[in-house]
Scaffold this active site. Structure first.
Site, PDB file in Angstrom:
ATOM      1  N   CYS A   1      -4.278   4.028  20.722  1.00  0.00           N
ATOM      2  CA  CYS A   1      -4.203   2.778  21.510  1.00  0.00           C
ATOM      3  C   CYS A   1      -2.868   2.061  21.354  1.00  0.00           C
ATOM      4  CB  CYS A   1      -5.341   1.839  21.119  1.00  0.00           C
ATOM      5  SG  CYS A   1      -5.080   1.014  19.539  1.00  0.00           S
TER       6      CYS A   1
ATOM      7  N   ARG B   1       1.726   1.852  -3.484  1.00  0.00           N
ATOM      8  CA  ARG B   1       0.594   2.369  -4.262  1.00  0.00           C
ATOM      9  C   ARG B   1       0.278   3.819  -3.905  1.00  0.00           C
ATOM     10  NH1 ARG B   1      -3.896  -1.651  -3.752  1.00  0.00           N
ATOM     11  NH2 ARG B   1      -5.026  -0.035  -4.892  1.00  0.00           N
TER      12      ARG B   1
ATOM     13  N   CYS C   1      -7.180   2.500  12.621  1.00  0.00           N
ATOM     14  CA  CYS C   1      -6.589   1.540  13.546  1.00  0.00           C
ATOM     15  C   CYS C   1      -7.085   0.137  13.223  1.00  0.00           C
ATOM     16  CB  CYS C   1      -6.949   1.921  14.987  1.00  0.00           C
ATOM     17  SG  CYS C   1      -6.048   0.907  16.179  1.00  0.00           S
TER      18      CYS C   1
ATOM     19  N   HIS D   1     -14.763   1.926  -1.968  1.00  0.00           N
ATOM     20  CA  HIS D   1     -13.704   1.087  -1.385  1.00  0.00           C
ATOM     21  C   HIS D   1     -12.678   1.899  -0.599  1.00  0.00           C
ATOM     22  CE1 HIS D   1     -14.787  -2.117  -4.641  1.00  0.00           C
ATOM     23  NE2 HIS D   1     -15.673  -2.057  -3.668  1.00  0.00           N
TER      24      HIS D   1
ATOM     25  N   TYR E   1       0.821  -1.223   0.000  1.00  0.00           N
ATOM     26  CA  TYR E   1       0.000   0.000   0.000  1.00  0.00           C
ATOM     27  C   TYR E   1       0.850   1.266   0.000  1.00  0.00           C
ATOM     28  CZ  TYR E   1      -4.288  -2.538   0.041  1.00  0.00           C
ATOM     29  OH  TYR E   1      -5.331  -3.346  -0.353  1.00  0.00           O
TER      30      TYR E   1
ATOM     31  N   CYS F   1      -0.977   3.369  16.030  1.00  0.00           N
ATOM     32  CA  CYS F   1      -2.102   4.213  16.426  1.00  0.00           C
ATOM     33  C   CYS F   1      -1.707   5.106  17.600  1.00  0.00           C
ATOM     34  CB  CYS F   1      -3.279   3.311  16.812  1.00  0.00           C
ATOM     35  SG  CYS F   1      -4.691   4.214  17.449  1.00  0.00           S
TER      36      CYS F   1
ATOM     37  N   CYS G   1     -10.840  -0.006  18.686  1.00  0.00           N
ATOM     38  CA  CYS G   1     -10.383   1.390  18.611  1.00  0.00           C
ATOM     39  C   CYS G   1     -10.954   2.041  17.358  1.00  0.00           C
ATOM     40  CB  CYS G   1      -8.844   1.412  18.578  1.00  0.00           C
ATOM     41  SG  CYS G   1      -8.161   3.071  18.430  1.00  0.00           S
TER      42      CYS G   1
HETATM   43  C1  BJW Z   1      -9.819   0.091 -19.087  1.00  0.00           C
HETATM   44  C2  BJW Z   1      -8.616   0.735 -19.384  1.00  0.00           C
HETATM   45  C3  BJW Z   1      -8.698   2.003 -19.987  1.00  0.00           C
HETATM   46  C4  BJW Z   1      -8.153  -1.151 -18.434  1.00  0.00           C
HETATM   47  N1  BJW Z   1      -9.891   2.523 -20.257  1.00  0.00           N
HETATM   48  N2  BJW Z   1     -10.992   0.624 -19.360  1.00  0.00           N
HETATM   49  C5  BJW Z   1     -22.171 -11.374  -4.002  1.00  0.00           C
HETATM   50  C6  BJW Z   1     -21.764 -12.481  -4.726  1.00  0.00           C
HETATM   51  C7  BJW Z   1     -20.503 -13.041  -4.539  1.00  0.00           C
HETATM   52  C8  BJW Z   1     -19.601 -12.473  -3.632  1.00  0.00           C
HETATM   53  C9  BJW Z   1     -20.012 -11.383  -2.927  1.00  0.00           C
HETATM   54  C10 BJW Z   1     -21.265 -10.858  -3.110  1.00  0.00           C
HETATM   55  N3  BJW Z   1     -21.391  -9.768  -2.296  1.00  0.00           N
HETATM   56  C11 BJW Z   1     -20.219  -9.612  -1.626  1.00  0.00           C
HETATM   57  C12 BJW Z   1     -19.376 -10.588  -1.978  1.00  0.00           C
HETATM   58  C13 BJW Z   1     -17.995 -10.784  -1.471  1.00  0.00           C
HETATM   59  C14 BJW Z   1     -16.982  -9.835  -2.095  1.00  0.00           C
HETATM   60  C15 BJW Z   1     -16.957 -10.000  -3.620  1.00  0.00           C
HETATM   61  O1  BJW Z   1     -17.474  -9.213  -4.372  1.00  0.00           O
HETATM   62  N4  BJW Z   1     -16.269 -11.002  -4.112  1.00  0.00           N
HETATM   63  C16 BJW Z   1     -16.137 -11.200  -5.550  1.00  0.00           C
HETATM   64  C17 BJW Z   1     -14.701 -11.470  -5.891  1.00  0.00           C
HETATM   65  C18 BJW Z   1     -17.099 -12.233  -6.010  1.00  0.00           C
HETATM   66  N5  BJW Z   1     -17.253  -8.452  -1.756  1.00  0.00           N
HETATM   67  C19 BJW Z   1     -16.864  -7.946  -0.610  1.00  0.00           C
HETATM   68  O2  BJW Z   1     -16.267  -8.616   0.214  1.00  0.00           O
HETATM   69  C20 BJW Z   1     -17.191  -6.495  -0.329  1.00  0.00           C
HETATM   70  N6  BJW Z   1     -17.765  -6.375   0.962  1.00  0.00           N
HETATM   71  C21 BJW Z   1     -19.002  -6.752   1.241  1.00  0.00           C
HETATM   72  O3  BJW Z   1     -19.745  -7.149   0.377  1.00  0.00           O
HETATM   73  O4  BJW Z   1     -19.346  -6.634   2.571  1.00  0.00           O
HETATM   74  C22 BJW Z   1     -20.538  -7.270   3.019  1.00  0.00           C
HETATM   75  C23 BJW Z   1     -20.235  -8.733   3.151  1.00  0.00           C
HETATM   76  C24 BJW Z   1     -19.226  -9.122   4.000  1.00  0.00           C
HETATM   77  C25 BJW Z   1     -18.951 -10.476   4.139  1.00  0.00           C
HETATM   78  C26 BJW Z   1     -19.651 -11.421   3.384  1.00  0.00           C
HETATM   79  C27 BJW Z   1     -20.625 -10.995   2.492  1.00  0.00           C
HETATM   80  C28 BJW Z   1     -20.928  -9.630   2.395  1.00  0.00           C
HETATM   81  C29 BJW Z   1     -15.934  -5.656  -0.293  1.00  0.00           C
HETATM   82  C30 BJW Z   1     -15.234  -5.600  -1.614  1.00  0.00           C
HETATM   83  C31 BJW Z   1     -13.938  -4.811  -1.481  1.00  0.00           C
HETATM   84  C32 BJW Z   1     -13.105  -4.842  -2.758  1.00  0.00           C
HETATM   85  N7  BJW Z   1     -11.824  -4.285  -2.475  1.00  0.00           N
HETATM   86  C33 BJW Z   1     -10.857  -4.096  -3.544  1.00  0.00           C
HETATM   87  C34 BJW Z   1      -9.532  -3.657  -2.889  1.00  0.00           C
HETATM   88  C35 BJW Z   1      -9.609  -2.221  -2.391  1.00  0.00           C
HETATM   89  C36 BJW Z   1      -8.323  -1.799  -1.773  1.00  0.00           C
HETATM   90  C37 BJW Z   1      -7.205  -1.715  -2.782  1.00  0.00           C
HETATM   91  O5  BJW Z   1      -7.275  -0.933  -3.746  1.00  0.00           O
HETATM   92  O6  BJW Z   1      -6.228  -2.441  -2.609  1.00  0.00           O
HETATM   93  O7  BJW Z   1     -11.316  -3.121  -4.461  1.00  0.00           O
HETATM   94  S1  BJW Z   1     -10.625  -5.551  -4.566  1.00  0.00           S
HETATM   95  C38 BJW Z   1     -10.380  -4.658  -6.059  1.00  0.00           C
HETATM   96  O8  BJW Z   1     -11.433  -4.940  -7.009  1.00  0.00           O
HETATM   97  C39 BJW Z   1     -10.533  -3.171  -5.679  1.00  0.00           C
HETATM   98  C40 BJW Z   1     -11.312  -2.634  -6.837  1.00  0.00           C
HETATM   99  O9  BJW Z   1     -11.960  -1.439  -6.489  1.00  0.00           O
HETATM  100  C41 BJW Z   1     -12.238  -3.771  -7.162  1.00  0.00           C
HETATM  101  C42 BJW Z   1     -12.817  -3.712  -8.542  1.00  0.00           C
HETATM  102  O10 BJW Z   1     -11.836  -3.813  -9.519  1.00  0.00           O
HETATM  103  P1  BJW Z   1     -11.965  -2.948 -10.864  1.00  0.00           P
HETATM  104  O11 BJW Z   1     -11.863  -1.534 -10.551  1.00  0.00           O
HETATM  105  O12 BJW Z   1     -13.137  -3.409 -11.626  1.00  0.00           O
HETATM  106  O13 BJW Z   1     -10.578  -3.351 -11.583  1.00  0.00           O
HETATM  107  P2  BJW Z   1     -10.281  -4.556 -12.581  1.00  0.00           P
HETATM  108  O14 BJW Z   1      -8.817  -4.665 -12.660  1.00  0.00           O
HETATM  109  O15 BJW Z   1     -11.028  -5.782 -12.215  1.00  0.00           O
HETATM  110  O16 BJW Z   1     -10.872  -4.070 -13.964  1.00  0.00           O
HETATM  111  C43 BJW Z   1     -10.293  -3.002 -14.693  1.00  0.00           C
HETATM  112  C44 BJW Z   1     -11.068  -2.829 -15.959  1.00  0.00           C
HETATM  113  O17 BJW Z   1     -10.578  -1.691 -16.651  1.00  0.00           O
HETATM  114  C45 BJW Z   1     -10.949  -4.021 -16.921  1.00  0.00           C
HETATM  115  O18 BJW Z   1     -12.244  -4.355 -17.359  1.00  0.00           O
HETATM  116  C46 BJW Z   1     -10.118  -3.476 -18.072  1.00  0.00           C
HETATM  117  O19 BJW Z   1     -10.477  -4.048 -19.320  1.00  0.00           O
HETATM  118  C47 BJW Z   1     -10.469  -2.007 -18.032  1.00  0.00           C
HETATM  119  N8  BJW Z   1      -9.468  -1.080 -18.562  1.00  0.00           N
HETATM  120  N9  BJW Z   1      -7.555  -0.053 -19.068  1.00  0.00           N
HETATM  121  C48 BJW Z   1     -10.998   1.823 -19.996  1.00  0.00           C
HETATM  122  N10 BJW Z   1      -7.547   2.695 -20.376  1.00  0.00           N
HETATM  123 ZN    ZN Z   2      -6.047   2.432  17.916  1.00  0.00          ZN
END
Ligand code: BJW
Ligand code: ZN
Length: 322
Positions: A213, A85, A144, A136, A82, A210, A149
């Site tokens: 804490c 990044r 923390c 996100h 991170y 933190c 906390c």
């Molecule tokens: C271009 C380009 C150009 C390239 N021009 N285009 C329902 C079903 C199944 C699972 C779940 C569900 N609901 C929840 C879940 C679980 C889970 C989930 O979704 N899992 C899946 C893998 C199935 N979700 C969660 O856990 C979420 N929380 C939640 O739901 O809480 C309640 C809960 C808790 C417990 C159990 C159940 C429910 C939280 C999700 C958090 C995601 N976090 C991340 C990391 C953030 C921190 C960090 O940055 O490090 O977020 S993961 C990562 O993926 C990041 C992104 O925001 C996210 C999406 O990715 P994105 O932006 O789409 O990127 P890419 O790389 O996938 O795509 C890029 C695109 O750009 C491509 O299409 C390229 O072609 C294109 N491209 N150049 C235009 N120039």
């Molecule tokens: Zn703390």
């Protein structure tokens, strides 16, 4: 033919002028618009996406490091990921699409933006905060890790956040003056995303702690299995449930694989929205695109400003900021 149609068709001959014109006609009658943003929006600013090429950090899938389990197992490794990044994001600039969306928000009160990006580029482009929901979190928030906390810091742009997380350099750095240190660092920083570069060993005691804490601090982003930020889901639900419905959803640079973000496309459709996808690839889950949707294939930084041109105009003065 409108100038923006001609320009886009010249740049991307595979996009039919009729598609641009029908999109512009729909935009002209739209008052409630959503955008779902993903990592592809920031790709041409120079930031890697998560999936596909560029999604690997050293030997790790970026998504494998974005979990509470990864942080608990190896907080030093996850902080290095991170910190790297944060550094990258601070050293690139918003592109034309970030600016076009920010301007569109200023011109259209019924526009709400749901960004999955944590890179801070939309805020830096001046996107109004009340029209930008960071689903996100942000690389520049820190909180923390101790469950009991509530300590949170927002807008922490210190780079590196602690000295131990400074990028390694290829020679010993001259530490005698600030200027020499900066010049030396810029010239010789090593790319720790590359597995051939040795990763410094950072002891846990040297990671951010933190002040409240004494526990470990962690990045203020949303990892898999974690809830989205308080208030964000409520705001999005209120927008989607408004009796006025939704006219249009722009799905920009996302693979739409992560929920709940990806689910907003179908919910918006069920509330009347037409769907416009802007992506370099046909990358949505199979069957997600219907015949009434638009698919504008190409770089978001090029396509988005042209699609929004009837509302945002020429974005004068932006070229100088790029
Ligand atoms: C271009 C380009 C150009 C390239 N021009 N285009 C329902 C079903 C199944 C699972 C779940 C569900 N609901 C929840 C879940 C679980 C889970 C989930 O979704 N899992 C899946 C893998 C199935 N979700 C969660 O856990 C979420 N929380 C939640 O739901 O809480 C309640 C809960 C808790 C417990 C159990 C159940 C429910 C939280 C999700 C958090 C995601 N976090 C991340 C990391 C953030 C921190 C960090 O940055 O490090 O977020 S993961 C990562 O993926 C990041 C992104 O925001 C996210 C999406 O990715 P994105 O932006 O789409 O990127 P890419 O790389 O996938 O795509 C890029 C695109 O750009 C491509 O299409 C390229 O072609 C294109 N491209 N150049 C235009 N120039
Ligand atoms: Zn703390």
């Amino acid at each position: 033919m409108a100038a923006s149609t001609t320009r886009l068709s010249t740049l991307y001959p595979h996009i039919p002028p009729s598609a641009i014109e029908s999109f512009h006609a729909h935009l002209a009658s739209s008052t409630r618009v959503l955008a779902l943003l993903g990592a592809g929006l920031s790709a041409s600013s120079g930031l890697p996406t998560f999936r596909g090429a560029g999604g690997l950090w050293r030997t790790h899938e970026a998504t494998d490091l974005a979990t509470p389990q990864a942080f608990s197992a190896d907080p030093g490794l996850v902080w290095q990921f991170y910190s790297y990044r944060r550094h990258m994001a601070l050293n690139v600039k918003p592109n034309m699409a970030h600016y076009a969306l920010a301007e569109f928000a200023k011109k259209m009160p019924g526009f709400q933006t749901l960004s999955q990006n944590v890179d801070g580029l939309s805020p830096r482009a001046g996107h109004p905060a009340e029209q930008l929901k960071l689903l996100h979190g942000s690389l520049f928030d820190v909180k923390c890790h101790n469950f009991f906390c509530n300590y949170v810091e927002t807008a922490n742009y210190t780079d590196p956040i602690v000295p131990a997380l400074a990028l390694p350099t290829d020679e010993d750095v001259d530490l005698t003056t600030n200027a020499a240190r900066e010049a030396s660092r810029e010239a010789r920083e090593l790319d720790i995303a590359d597995i051939s570069v040795a990763l410094p060993d950072v002891p846990e005691t040297a990671l951010p702690h933190c002040p409240s804490c004494g526990g470990l601090l962690r990045p203020g982003v949303v990892w898999f299995g974690e809830s989205l930020p308080a208030g964000v889901l409520e705001t999005v639900d209120a927008f989607l449930e408004d009796p006025l419905g939704v006219d249009l959803i722009l799905v920009i640079g996302t693979s739409a694989r992560v929920f709940p973000a990806a689910g907003y496309i179908e919910i918006a459709r069920s509330r009347g929205a037409r769907v416009a996808v802007i992506n370099t690839e046909m990358d949505l889950p199979p069957g997600q695109l219907t015949k009434d949707d638009w698919f504008f294939q190409g770089d978001a930084a090029v396509i988005v400003p042209e699609l929004l041109r009837p509302v945002v105009g020429d974005l004068e003065g932006v070229e100088e900021k790029l």
